[in-house]
Design a protein around this motif. Structure first.
Motif, PDB file in Angstrom:
ATOM      1  N   GLY A 261       0.869  -1.273   0.176  1.00 29.39           N
ATOM      2  CA  GLY A 261       0.612   0.102  -0.145  1.00 29.39           C
ATOM      3  C   GLY A 261       0.779   1.240  -0.262  1.00 29.39           C
ATOM      4  N   HIS A 262       1.917   1.418   0.162  1.00 29.22           N
ATOM      5  CA  HIS A 262       2.891   2.411  -0.055  1.00 29.22           C
ATOM      6  C   HIS A 262       2.865   2.785  -0.776  1.00 29.22           C
ATOM      7  N   PHE A 263       2.466   2.777  -2.391  1.00 28.60           N
ATOM      8  CA  PHE A 263       2.955   3.598  -3.935  1.00 28.60           C
ATOM      9  C   PHE A 263       2.214   4.200  -4.575  1.00 28.60           C
ATOM     10  N   HIS A 264       1.545   4.125  -5.628  1.00 26.96           N
ATOM     11  CA  HIS A 264       0.579   5.652  -6.546  1.00 26.96           C
ATOM     12  C   HIS A 264      -0.166   4.885  -5.771  1.00 26.96           C
ATOM     13  N   PRO A 265      -1.401   4.981  -6.465  1.00 26.14           N
ATOM     14  CA  PRO A 265      -2.763   4.156  -6.495  1.00 26.14           C
ATOM     15  C   PRO A 265      -2.697   2.667  -7.580  1.00 26.14           C
ATOM     16  N   THR A 266      -1.832   3.074  -8.540  1.00 23.40           N
ATOM     17  CA  THR A 266      -2.607   2.576 -10.244  1.00 23.40           C
ATOM     18  C   THR A 266      -0.736   1.907  -9.970  1.00 23.40           C
ATOM     19  N   GLU A 267      -0.035   1.941  -8.736  1.00 25.41           N
ATOM     20  CA  GLU A 267       1.400   0.955  -8.876  1.00 25.41           C
ATOM     21  C   GLU A 267       1.282   0.280  -8.483  1.00 25.41           C
ATOM     22  N   VAL A 268       1.354  -1.534  -9.108  1.00 30.85           N
ATOM     23  CA  VAL A 268       1.649  -2.606  -8.038  1.00 30.85           C
ATOM     24  C   VAL A 268       3.550  -2.671  -8.031  1.00 30.85           C
ATOM     25  N   ILE A 269       3.249  -3.725  -6.989  1.00 34.65           N
ATOM     26  CA  ILE A 269       4.573  -4.022  -6.375  1.00 34.65           C
ATOM     27  C   ILE A 269       4.833  -5.503  -7.270  1.00 34.65           C
ATOM     28  N   SER A 270       4.153  -6.422  -7.493  1.00 35.43           N
ATOM     29  CA  SER A 270       4.400  -7.219  -8.354  1.00 35.43           C
ATOM     30  C   SER A 270       5.293  -7.377  -8.604  1.00 35.43           C
ATOM     31  N   ASN A 271       5.518  -6.152  -9.884  1.00 39.44           N
ATOM     32  CA  ASN A 271       6.373  -6.495 -10.804  1.00 39.44           C
ATOM     33  C   ASN A 271       8.043  -5.844 -10.579  1.00 39.44           C
ATOM     34  N   LYS A 272       7.298  -5.319  -9.107  1.00 38.41           N
ATOM     35  CA  LYS A 272       8.985  -5.004  -8.594  1.00 38.41           C
ATOM     36  C   LYS A 272      10.227  -6.407  -7.609  1.00 38.41           C
ATOM     37  N   LEU A 273       9.377  -7.342  -7.852  1.00 39.94           N
ATOM     38  CA  LEU A 273      10.241  -8.668  -6.480  1.00 39.94           C
ATOM     39  C   LEU A 273      11.134  -8.575  -7.269  1.00 39.94           C
ATOM     40  N   SER A 274      11.635  -9.524  -8.750  1.00 42.40           N
ATOM     41  CA  SER A 274      12.332  -9.839  -9.272  1.00 42.40           C
ATOM     42  C   SER A 274      13.726  -9.053  -9.356  1.00 42.40           C
ATOM     43  N   SER A 275      13.413  -7.911  -9.587  1.00 45.25           N
ATOM     44  CA  SER A 275      14.416  -6.768  -9.960  1.00 45.25           C
ATOM     45  C   SER A 275      14.986  -5.859  -8.835  1.00 45.25           C
ATOM     46  N   ILE A 276      13.771  -6.188  -7.221  1.00 44.50           N
ATOM     47  CA  ILE A 276      15.213  -5.761  -5.589  1.00 44.50           C
ATOM     48  C   ILE A 276      15.876  -7.345  -5.603  1.00 44.50           C
ATOM     49  N   LEU A 277      14.901  -7.662  -5.838  1.00 49.87           N
ATOM     50  CA  LEU A 277      15.427  -9.317  -5.070  1.00 49.87           C
ATOM     51  C   LEU A 277      17.006 -10.147  -6.116  1.00 49.87           C
ATOM     52  N   MET A 278      16.932  -9.287  -7.795  1.00 51.85           N
ATOM     53  CA  MET A 278      18.380  -9.120  -8.619  1.00 51.85           C
ATOM     54  C   MET A 278      19.141  -9.056  -7.896  1.00 51.85           C
ATOM     55  N   PHE A 279      19.908  -7.477  -7.023  1.00 47.32           N
ATOM     56  CA  PHE A 279      20.813  -7.345  -6.421  1.00 47.32           C
ATOM     57  C   PHE A 279      20.422  -7.423  -5.078  1.00 47.32           C
ATOM     58  N   THR A 280      19.986  -7.800  -4.147  1.00 45.81           N
ATOM     59  CA  THR A 280      19.814  -7.705  -2.313  1.00 45.81           C
ATOM     60  C   THR A 280      19.262  -8.790  -2.114  1.00 45.81           C
ATOM     61  N   ASP A 281      19.518  -9.653  -1.681  1.00 45.93           N
ATOM     62  CA  ASP A 281      19.670 -11.013  -0.756  1.00 45.93           C
ATOM     63  C   ASP A 281      18.245 -11.195  -0.226  1.00 45.93           C
TER      64      ASP A 281
END
Length: 426
Positions: A261-281
């Motif tokens: 719930g911490h992003f723009h109302p039309t923004e989703v986090i599902s598409n961020k997961l693989s990008s974030i975990l590509m570079f973080t543990d």
């Protein structure tokens, strides 16, 4: 095991097996996924450390459903009831204001002993505990700034509180035999557009560096930092933005917390997961449901929850992801809110685990996008419900909506009497 549920399960297994899906293996994996129940749903984020304080820091709870917990014992009893209706073994997520103590102690002086009741309770039940420093609902946060405050004395207070919180979390992890995830979120920001965006972020960076400079056993404590786009009182500028914390976590080796719930109302986090975990543990995932803004509604099995689950399963990201709930709805039964939220999250994960992922990846690699779309859509109506019912019955928890009867009975026998016995309208 009822004959009807077992028969339905056997038939479902046959259908999934045609596509190479091992249903038993999927259930074994689901049983090992721990979801952290957020304690603050049980009492509308009141806490027990400062009982006369009102919520601040952009946090608001709407509704006045009777029976909220008003003591640590009541809250633990309510959690016990909720956990008895949810399959699997999970965790409980505490905020610092939920200290179980009669001492007059401020946030910067909290110690593990102030949470001894929680530790003993969790140990007896084989549960894990997660933790959060509380950087809101306090006189030193009334102007909306904490770790980025211009006053060095106020910053020091909050730095000391976060250091104390990490020591408490380390104790949780050591005594309970499983890591405690300590999430750092603060409400710092401006209602209107600031002139200087740089300086508050520089102060926040330096404060965090000082907090994390204190050595902590990483086998016992995992630090996470949580971003936000906007909130009440910080509509125009949040110091701890997504970009700030993404850079901070990646450069400091910390986990990033993504709250749905911490992003723009039309923004989703599902598409961020693989990008974030590509570079973080590691990643901390706060499952919530925004309705037009960060309003923290009870989790439903909507499209985004399903997509989050698919992304975690398809990318084999679950081993590096810590899942917790984060909502506070005072308009419905507090225990039901937990049960609905966790069971929906588990159902979404199960649906993802029952997909023929390797088959779909092969089809995609062959550029047969027609078959990819057709199979993904067909699997949406496969009988995952029969598998879920079997899992619940096998786990010794109510099947389907039968759990609601237990919540209603508990409400009648326990929750409704709380306000009557105290003589206070909750």
């Amino acid at each position: 095991m009822s004959e009807a549920n077992e028969q339905a399960y056997r038939e479902a297994k046959k259908l999934y097996a045609k596509h190479g899906v091992d249903v038993d293996a999927a259930l074994e994996k689901l049983a090992g996924i721990k979801i952290s129940l957020h304690c603050w749903q049980g009492d509308d984020v009141k806490g027990f450390l400062f009982r006369d304080k009102t919520l601040s820091g952009g946090i608001a709870v709407t509704g006045s459903y009777p029976g909220r917990a008003s003591t640590p014992g009541e809250l633990r009893a309510d959690l016990d009831k909720a956990l008895s209706l949810i399959p699997g073994k999970h965790k409980v997520n505490l905020h610092a204001i939920y200290a179980d103590t009669d001492e007059n102690v401020d946030l910067d002086r909290l110690e593990p002993r102030h949470f001894r009741g929680w530790i003993d309770w969790a140990k007896e039940r084989g549960l894990g505990l997660d933790f959060n420093p509380t950087l809101f609902s306090h006189p030193k946060a009334e102007d909306g700034f904490t770790l980025s405050h211009t006053d060095p004395e106020i910053r020091k207070f909050w730095i000391d509180h976060c250091k104390a919180s990490r020591r408490i979390a380390e104790t949780f992890g050591r005594e309970l035999g499983q890591p405690c995830v300590t999430n750092h979120w603060m409400p710092d920001g401006f209602k209107d557009t600031p002139v200087d965006r740089w300086s508050p972020r520089a102060r926040l960076r330096d404060s965090l560096d000082e907090i994390f400079a204190e050595p902590i056993d990483e086998a016992c404590n995992i630090d996470a930092v949580e971003s936000k786009l906007f909130g009440i009182g910080s509509e125009s500028y949040v110091v701890g933005s997504h970009e700030f914390y993404m850079g901070y976590a990646m450069s400091r080796g910390k986990a990033i917390c993504l709250d749905a719930g911490h992003f723009h109302p039309t923004e989703v986090i599902s598409n961020k997961l693989s990008s974030i975990l590509m570079f973080t543990d590691q990643l901390l995932l706060h499952v919530s449901r925004p309705v037009r803004w960060d309003s923290d509604h009870v989790v439903t099995m909507d499209d985004e929850l399903l997509e989050i689950a698919r992304e975690l399963v398809r990318g084999d990201l679950l081993p590096r992801t810590h899942i917790g709930l984060d909502f506070f709805d005072g308009s419905i039964n507090h225990i039901a809110a937990w049960v609905i939220g966790v069971r929906n999250t588990q159902k979404a994960l199960l649906r993802a685990l029952l997909e023929p992922i390797e088959q779909l990846k092969q089809i995609e690699a062959e550029k047969d996008y027609t078959s990819r779309l057709a199979l993904v859509e067909e699997f949406k109506s496969y009988p995952f419900g029969a598998v879920w019912d079997y899992f619940c019955e096998q786990s010794g928890v109510p099947v389907r909506e039968d759990w609601l009867n237990e919540v209603k009975t508990y409400e009648k026998e326990v929750l409704q009497k709380r306000g009557q016995e105290s003589g206070v309208l909750q």
